[in-house]
Design a protein around this motif. Structure first.
Motif, PDB file in Angstrom:
ATOM      1  N   ALA A  88      22.176  56.398 -73.603  1.00 54.97           N
ATOM      2  CA  ALA A  88      22.932  55.334 -72.943  1.00 54.97           C
ATOM      3  C   ALA A  88      22.734  55.369 -71.431  1.00 54.97           C
ATOM      4  CB  ALA A  88      24.418  55.455 -73.278  1.00 54.97           C
ATOM      5  N   LEU A  89      22.247  56.503 -70.924  1.00 54.34           N
ATOM      6  CA  LEU A  89      22.039  56.649 -69.484  1.00 54.34           C
ATOM      7  C   LEU A  89      20.641  56.227 -69.034  1.00 54.34           C
ATOM      8  CD1 LEU A  89      23.852  60.058 -68.899  1.00 54.34           C
ATOM      9  CD2 LEU A  89      24.647  57.780 -68.251  1.00 54.34           C
ATOM     10  N   VAL A  90      19.796  55.796 -69.973  1.00 52.43           N
ATOM     11  CA  VAL A  90      18.442  55.373 -69.592  1.00 52.43           C
ATOM     12  C   VAL A  90      18.473  54.258 -68.535  1.00 52.43           C
ATOM     13  CG1 VAL A  90      16.377  54.182 -70.430  1.00 52.43           C
ATOM     14  CG2 VAL A  90      17.225  56.200 -71.632  1.00 52.43           C
ATOM     15  N   PRO A  91      19.206  53.158 -68.745  1.00 51.67           N
ATOM     16  CA  PRO A  91      19.224  52.130 -67.694  1.00 51.67           C
ATOM     17  C   PRO A  91      19.880  52.597 -66.403  1.00 51.67           C
ATOM     18  CG  PRO A  91      20.784  51.588 -69.438  1.00 51.67           C
ATOM     19  CD  PRO A  91      19.969  52.735 -69.934  1.00 51.67           C
ATOM     20  N   VAL A  92      20.804  53.540 -66.512  1.00 49.05           N
ATOM     21  CA  VAL A  92      21.486  54.055 -65.317  1.00 49.05           C
ATOM     22  C   VAL A  92      20.526  54.878 -64.474  1.00 49.05           C
ATOM     23  CG1 VAL A  92      23.451  55.393 -64.461  1.00 49.05           C
ATOM     24  CG2 VAL A  92      23.664  54.097 -66.597  1.00 49.05           C
ATOM     25  N   VAL A  93      19.753  55.771 -65.115  1.00 46.91           N
ATOM     26  CA  VAL A  93      18.851  56.624 -64.341  1.00 46.91           C
ATOM     27  C   VAL A  93      17.740  55.793 -63.694  1.00 46.91           C
ATOM     28  CG1 VAL A  93      17.130  57.305 -66.084  1.00 46.91           C
ATOM     29  CG2 VAL A  93      17.854  58.944 -64.341  1.00 46.91           C
ATOM     30  N   ARG A  94      17.398  54.670 -64.277  1.00 44.92           N
ATOM     31  CA  ARG A  94      16.395  53.801 -63.665  1.00 44.92           C
ATOM     32  C   ARG A  94      16.922  53.130 -62.398  1.00 44.92           C
ATOM     33  NH1 ARG A  94      14.717  51.022 -69.412  1.00 44.92           N
ATOM     34  NH2 ARG A  94      13.058  52.495 -70.001  1.00 44.92           N
ATOM     35  N   ARG A  95      18.202  52.779 -62.400  1.00 48.84           N
ATOM     36  CA  ARG A  95      18.785  52.048 -61.269  1.00 48.84           C
ATOM     37  C   ARG A  95      19.417  52.983 -60.243  1.00 48.84           C
ATOM     38  NH1 ARG A  95      21.343  49.235 -65.470  1.00 48.84           N
ATOM     39  NH2 ARG A  95      23.285  50.244 -64.785  1.00 48.84           N
ATOM     40  N   THR A  96      20.253  53.872 -60.721  1.00 47.43           N
ATOM     41  CA  THR A  96      21.036  54.743 -59.838  1.00 47.43           C
ATOM     42  C   THR A  96      21.011  56.177 -60.368  1.00 47.43           C
ATOM     43  OG1 THR A  96      23.024  54.078 -61.058  1.00 47.43           O
ATOM     44  CG2 THR A  96      22.579  52.945 -58.962  1.00 47.43           C
ATOM     45  N   PRO A  97      19.929  56.895 -60.085  1.00 52.92           N
ATOM     46  CA  PRO A  97      19.787  58.247 -60.631  1.00 52.92           C
ATOM     47  C   PRO A  97      20.935  59.188 -60.288  1.00 52.92           C
ATOM     48  CG  PRO A  97      17.717  57.496 -59.680  1.00 52.92           C
ATOM     49  CD  PRO A  97      18.750  56.490 -59.302  1.00 52.92           C
ATOM     50  N   LEU A  98      21.481  59.083 -59.091  1.00 52.39           N
ATOM     51  CA  LEU A  98      22.593  59.957 -58.717  1.00 52.39           C
ATOM     52  C   LEU A  98      23.758  59.800 -59.687  1.00 52.39           C
ATOM     53  CD1 LEU A  98      22.930  59.883 -54.821  1.00 52.39           C
ATOM     54  CD2 LEU A  98      22.579  61.889 -56.280  1.00 52.39           C
ATOM     55  N   GLN A  99      24.038  58.566 -60.064  1.00 57.99           N
ATOM     56  CA  GLN A  99      25.126  58.311 -61.004  1.00 57.99           C
ATOM     57  C   GLN A  99      24.819  58.933 -62.362  1.00 57.99           C
ATOM     58  OE1 GLN A  99      26.178  54.157 -61.359  1.00 57.99           O
ATOM     59  NE2 GLN A  99      27.375  54.491 -63.218  1.00 57.99           N
ATOM     60  N   ALA A 100      23.581  58.823 -62.787  1.00 59.08           N
ATOM     61  CA  ALA A 100      23.198  59.394 -64.079  1.00 59.08           C
ATOM     62  C   ALA A 100      23.321  60.919 -64.058  1.00 59.08           C
ATOM     63  CB  ALA A 100      21.777  58.980 -64.437  1.00 59.08           C
ATOM     64  N   LEU A 101      22.860  61.557 -62.995  1.00 55.88           N
ATOM     65  CA  LEU A 101      22.947  63.011 -62.900  1.00 55.88           C
ATOM     66  C   LEU A 101      24.404  63.466 -62.859  1.00 55.88           C
ATOM     67  CD1 LEU A 101      20.100  63.681 -60.318  1.00 55.88           C
ATOM     68  CD2 LEU A 101      20.012  64.062 -62.792  1.00 55.88           C
ATOM     69  N   GLY A 128      22.662  66.968 -50.664  1.00 50.79           N
ATOM     70  CA  GLY A 128      21.375  66.552 -50.113  1.00 50.79           C
ATOM     71  C   GLY A 128      20.250  66.733 -51.108  1.00 50.79           C
ATOM     72  N   LEU A 129      20.300  67.825 -51.833  1.00 44.12           N
ATOM     73  CA  LEU A 129      19.280  68.071 -52.865  1.00 44.12           C
ATOM     74  C   LEU A 129      19.332  66.994 -53.939  1.00 44.12           C
ATOM     75  CD1 LEU A 129      18.922  69.464 -55.944  1.00 44.12           C
ATOM     76  CD2 LEU A 129      17.115  69.749 -54.240  1.00 44.12           C
ATOM     77  N   LEU A 130      20.511  66.616 -54.364  1.00 43.39           N
ATOM     78  CA  LEU A 130      20.640  65.578 -55.385  1.00 43.39           C
ATOM     79  C   LEU A 130      20.124  64.237 -54.874  1.00 43.39           C
ATOM     80  CD1 LEU A 130      24.110  66.508 -56.900  1.00 43.39           C
ATOM     81  CD2 LEU A 130      21.889  66.650 -58.034  1.00 43.39           C
ATOM     82  N   ARG A 131      20.343  63.946 -53.604  1.00 37.54           N
ATOM     83  CA  ARG A 131      19.797  62.703 -53.037  1.00 37.54           C
ATOM     84  C   ARG A 131      18.271  62.745 -53.029  1.00 37.54           C
ATOM     85  NH1 ARG A 131      24.305  63.256 -49.570  1.00 37.54           N
ATOM     86  NH2 ARG A 131      23.047  64.315 -47.978  1.00 37.54           N
ATOM     87  N   THR A 132      17.711  63.897 -52.702  1.00 36.04           N
ATOM     88  CA  THR A 132      16.254  64.045 -52.704  1.00 36.04           C
ATOM     89  C   THR A 132      15.691  63.850 -54.105  1.00 36.04           C
ATOM     90  OG1 THR A 132      16.318  65.563 -50.813  1.00 36.04           O
ATOM     91  CG2 THR A 132      14.364  65.639 -52.211  1.00 36.04           C
ATOM     92  N   VAL A 133      16.335  64.461 -55.086  1.00 33.22           N
ATOM     93  CA  VAL A 133      15.895  64.301 -56.474  1.00 33.22           C
ATOM     94  C   VAL A 133      16.001  62.842 -56.901  1.00 33.22           C
ATOM     95  CG1 VAL A 133      16.479  64.863 -58.868  1.00 33.22           C
ATOM     96  CG2 VAL A 133      16.379  66.680 -57.145  1.00 33.22           C
ATOM     97  N   SER A 134      17.087  62.198 -56.523  1.00 31.96           N
ATOM     98  CA  SER A 134      17.270  60.780 -56.848  1.00 31.96           C
ATOM     99  C   SER A 134      16.162  59.936 -56.245  1.00 31.96           C
ATOM    100  CB  SER A 134      18.634  60.309 -56.345  1.00 31.96           C
ATOM    101  OG  SER A 134      18.817  58.937 -56.576  1.00 31.96           O
ATOM    102  N   ASP A 135      15.795  60.235 -55.014  1.00 30.36           N
ATOM    103  CA  ASP A 135      14.719  59.489 -54.351  1.00 30.36           C
ATOM    104  C   ASP A 135      13.385  59.693 -55.070  1.00 30.36           C
ATOM    105  OD1 ASP A 135      16.488  58.534 -52.469  1.00 30.36           O
ATOM    106  OD2 ASP A 135      15.938  59.990 -50.918  1.00 30.36           O
ATOM    107  N   LEU A 136      13.148  60.900 -55.559  1.00 31.94           N
ATOM    108  CA  LEU A 136      11.913  61.158 -56.316  1.00 31.94           C
ATOM    109  C   LEU A 136      11.867  60.301 -57.577  1.00 31.94           C
ATOM    110  CD1 LEU A 136      11.495  65.047 -56.197  1.00 31.94           C
ATOM    111  CD2 LEU A 136      10.147  63.341 -54.977  1.00 31.94           C
TER     112      LEU A 136
END
Length: 242
Positions: A88-101, A128-136
């Protein structure tokens, strides 16, 4: 023009070909064995096997049979809880990875952490690390999707940005990205089972990655490609129910 943050991956010796081979192996299983056998029940079985393997890597002593029967220990219950909402988090991680994590951690930590710590980073550095991962995750890149999933997995394990359950979150994020990036949309391969089967190599290469040295990162990526090939063979499409 934006800079590809994962361009360095394709310059490492043997990495592109290793991931191409792993992707071919996954595609072969999904195409040749899954064409007429895919079902929601098969996906559920794959997710259950993955949850069990991830829990064992996190310290669970429960067997797959116990987890299947709903009689597993607390760690396995946490891992299963994550697996039930994963796709169910597939569309979330595509749009807003931080929210999915954050949601992955909230699911994993439910019942063992105060509500105000669920889905929250440990500190400012972890945020900050989570933001970096989200950006990746959202970056435009030429790197293979499997390589991205491997890097995200390692970053979350090594840096432990959440107050608990970082291994479970990392392995769930890896599986989530493999689905979200179109490699295995129905989540039929089982990377967690591959990591458990290759546990010594898995843990050793994560330690190497944590060193920050190029040799350690290189070795982790080559290991990950091997693990993805094993993940395809661990699919319930290949193995009969245990």
């Amino acid at each position: 023009m934006s800079v590809d943050p994962l361009a360095w991956l394709v310059s490492l010796e043997g990495v592109p070909s290793a991931f191409a081979g792993a992707r071919d192996g996954i595609d072969a299983v999904l195409r040749d064995r899954g064409l007429r056998r895919t079902s929601p029940e098969m996906t559920a079985e794959s997710l259950l096997r993955g949850a069990h393997a991830s829990a064992v890597l996190e310290g669970s002593a429960s067997t797959l049979a116990e987890v299947r029967a709903g009689e597993g220990d607390e760690i396995s219950v946490d891992a299963v809880r994550v697996s039930t909402e994963l796709l169910a988090l597939v569309p979330v991680v595509r749009r807003t990875p931080l929210q999915a994590l954050a949601r992955l951690h909230a699911l994993a930590g439910h019942g063992s952490l105060p509500a105000d710590r669920l889905g929250r980073p440990r500190d400012a550095e972890s945020a900050g690390l989570l933001r970096t991962v989200s950006d990746l995750i959202t970056a435009t890149t030429e790197a293979p999707a499997l390589a991205l999933a491997a890097v995200v997995h390692a970053e979350l394990v090594v840096n432990a940005p959440f107050p608990s359950h970082n291994g479970i979150v990392a392995r769930a994020a890896e599986r989530l990205l493999v689905a979200a990036k179109g490699v295995d949309e129905k989540s039929l391969v089982v990377p967690e089972a591959a990591h458990l089967a290759l546990r010594a190599e898995y843990e050793s290469n994560l330690r190497g990655y944590s060193s920050g040295k190029s040799s350690g990162i290189h070795s982790w990526l080559l290991y990950a490609a091997e693990a993805y090939a094993a993940a395809a063979e661990a699919s319930p499409l290949v193995r009969a129910a245990e």
